[in-house]
Design a protein around this motif. Structure first.
Motif, mmCIF file in Angstrom:
data_model
loop_
_atom_site.group_PDB
_atom_site.id
_atom_site.type_symbol
_atom_site.label_atom_id
_atom_site.label_comp_id
_atom_site.label_asym_id
_atom_site.label_seq_id
_atom_site.Cartn_x
_atom_site.Cartn_y
_atom_site.Cartn_z
ATOM 1 N N VAL A 64 -13.751 35.564 61.439
ATOM 2 C CA VAL A 64 -13.370 36.022 60.108
ATOM 3 C C VAL A 64 -13.456 37.547 60.092
ATOM 4 O O VAL A 64 -14.315 38.131 60.745
ATOM 5 C CB VAL A 64 -14.286 35.405 59.016
ATOM 6 N N LYS A 65 -12.544 38.181 59.395
ATOM 7 C CA LYS A 65 -12.566 39.640 59.331
ATOM 8 C C LYS A 65 -13.774 40.119 58.544
ATOM 9 O O LYS A 65 -14.339 39.392 57.723
ATOM 10 C CB LYS A 65 -11.273 40.161 58.692
ATOM 11 N N ASN A 85 -10.734 44.069 63.909
ATOM 12 C CA ASN A 85 -10.277 43.535 62.624
ATOM 13 C C ASN A 85 -8.762 43.578 62.515
ATOM 14 O O ASN A 85 -8.149 42.740 61.851
ATOM 15 C CB ASN A 85 -10.906 44.320 61.473
ATOM 16 N N HIS A 86 -8.153 44.561 63.174
ATOM 17 C CA HIS A 86 -6.698 44.675 63.161
ATOM 18 C C HIS A 86 -6.059 43.565 63.996
ATOM 19 O O HIS A 86 -5.104 42.914 63.563
ATOM 20 C CB HIS A 86 -6.282 46.039 63.709
ATOM 21 N N THR A 87 -6.569 43.341 65.190
ATOM 22 C CA THR A 87 -5.979 42.355 66.089
ATOM 23 C C THR A 87 -6.461 40.939 65.812
ATOM 24 O O THR A 87 -5.802 39.969 66.202
ATOM 25 C CB THR A 87 -6.304 42.695 67.553
ATOM 26 N N ALA A 88 -7.638 40.837 65.144
ATOM 27 C CA ALA A 88 -8.296 39.534 64.924
ATOM 28 C C ALA A 88 -8.551 38.828 66.237
ATOM 29 O O ALA A 88 -8.600 37.599 66.309
ATOM 30 C CB ALA A 88 -7.471 38.653 63.985
ATOM 31 N N TYR A 89 -8.700 39.624 67.292
ATOM 32 C CA TYR A 89 -8.912 39.056 68.627
ATOM 33 C C TYR A 89 -9.781 40.013 69.425
ATOM 34 O O TYR A 89 -9.656 41.234 69.302
ATOM 35 C CB TYR A 89 -7.569 38.853 69.337
ATOM 36 N N ARG A 142 -11.008 34.677 69.516
ATOM 37 C CA ARG A 142 -10.499 35.079 68.206
ATOM 38 C C ARG A 142 -11.652 35.524 67.311
ATOM 39 O O ARG A 142 -12.762 35.011 67.419
ATOM 40 C CB ARG A 142 -9.741 33.928 67.537
ATOM 41 N N LEU A 143 -11.366 36.477 66.451
ATOM 42 C CA LEU A 143 -12.351 36.896 65.458
ATOM 43 C C LEU A 143 -12.443 35.802 64.408
ATOM 44 O O LEU A 143 -11.432 35.475 63.756
ATOM 45 C CB LEU A 143 -11.920 38.230 64.833
ATOM 46 N N ASP A 156 -20.634 37.745 58.623
ATOM 47 C CA ASP A 156 -19.372 38.437 58.364
ATOM 48 C C ASP A 156 -19.527 39.641 57.431
ATOM 49 O O ASP A 156 -18.519 40.204 56.981
ATOM 50 C CB ASP A 156 -18.343 37.467 57.786
ATOM 51 N N ASN A 176 -8.106 41.351 54.691
ATOM 52 C CA ASN A 176 -7.036 40.375 54.884
ATOM 53 C C ASN A 176 -5.751 40.802 54.193
ATOM 54 O O ASN A 176 -4.686 40.257 54.476
ATOM 55 C CB ASN A 176 -7.473 38.996 54.356
#
Length: 312
Positions: free
Chosen positions: A146-147, A230-234, A143-144, A83, A157
């Motif tokens: 962790v950012k 990182n924005h969408t976490a997806y 899904r991401l 990460d 976050n």
């Protein structure tokens, strides 16, 4: 528009961007903060496309490939427990640049409709590759985990912390502040677009200049991809579908090709209108389509030319 008026307009725009988190908090509508942040991420991707489309006249329907490569670089590393944001984003930029180098080395040897079709073919190959890898979710995406982590620098976050670096300067620092078309590098690209034979006759081979621009554009779009995931976490293969390339292209055209502010204005105009219409009716595309056609017909220099004049 004179330089003083232009400076006032730009300063007003920056003040409005800086005020978005405060306004969202006062209205208790965090959605607006997320919306503007998304717009600015796509503005970076549109700026990168403008380098080859606006200045170089290279109509690429495969630019979203680098958006997807940058996003997958971050998502795949996070999937395996890595990460570190510095490593993730460096890989996103580097991998996008290498993919752009491979695609550009082939496609730039062609022109016109052949260039369009080759770039489209490459991005669809990557799109279907993303769909076929089940470990990373296939066409459902994943899904991401962790950012991206930047210890001691920024916490992604925190919505405001993630927003303000983009609001302060939506143009990535890898892009020069001087208009690309006024740099020697950019002048060769523009000259090749206008008259390739004459450019060769004065001793400049357009190929390496175009390839360099192609790689730079891909690298910057890869950075936008790292920001987007990182924005969408997806993470989803739809990031690099050819329709996304079309959206980026229209942002550049709507805002004004070959201008600094144009892609940013185009991203804001397209995505904000799209959001407003989609919240009003489920048939919003029937309204957006004619609006886009009218804008192309009557805004020949785009929104940038309308606001700043032809010399922006």
């Amino acid at each position: 528009m004179n330089s003083r008026t232009r400076a006032i307009v730009l300063a007003t725009g920056l003040v409005l961007l800086a005020a978005v988190p405060l306004a969202a908090a006062m209205l208790n509508q965090p959605f607006y903060l997320d919306l503007v942040r998304r717009v600015m991420i796509f503005a970076i991707a549109a700026l990168s496309l403008n380098l080859i489309l606006g200045y170089g006249g290279m109509i690429s329907f495969g630019h979203a490939a680098y958006l997807g490569v940058g996003a997958y670089a971050v998502g795949v590393l996070a999937h395996y427990g890595i990460d570190n944001g510095y490593l993730q984003w460096a890989l996103a930029i580097g991998a996008s640049a290498l993919v752009a180098l491979a695609i550009g080395a082939v496609s730039i040897r062609t022109s016109g409709v052949y260039f369009i079709m080759i770039t489209l073919a490459f991005t669809q190959m990557l799109y279907y590759l993303g769909i076929s890898i089940e470990e990373y979710g296939g066409d459902d995406g994943m899904r991401l985990a962790v950012k991206s982590q930047f210890p001691g620098l920024i916490d992604l976050n925190d919505a405001n912390a993630f927003y303000y670096p983009r609001a302060r300067n939506p143009r990535p620092r890898t892009l020069p502040r001087t208009p690309a078309g006024q740099l020697p590098f950019g002048m060769v690209i523009r000259a090749a677009r206008s008259n390739e034979a004459r450019t060769r006759s004065i001793g400049f081979s357009p190929y390496p200049y175009r390839l360099a621009a192609f790689v730079i554009a891909g690298a910057v779009c890869g950075l936008a991809g790292a920001l987007l995931v990182n924005h969408t976490a997806y993470l989803t293969p739809e990031f690099m579908n050819w329709t996304r390339s079309g959206e980026l292209m229209f942002m550049v055209i709507l805002g004004g090709m070959g201008s600094i502010a144009g892609p940013v204005l185009g991203a804001f105009a397209l995505l904000l209108v799209e959001d407003a219409l989609s919240g009003w009716t489920q048939h919003w595309q029937l309204i957006l389509g004619p609006l886009l056609v009218l804008s192309v017909l009557f805004l020949r220099r785009g929104l940038s030319g309308l606001l700043f004049g032809k010399n922006e």
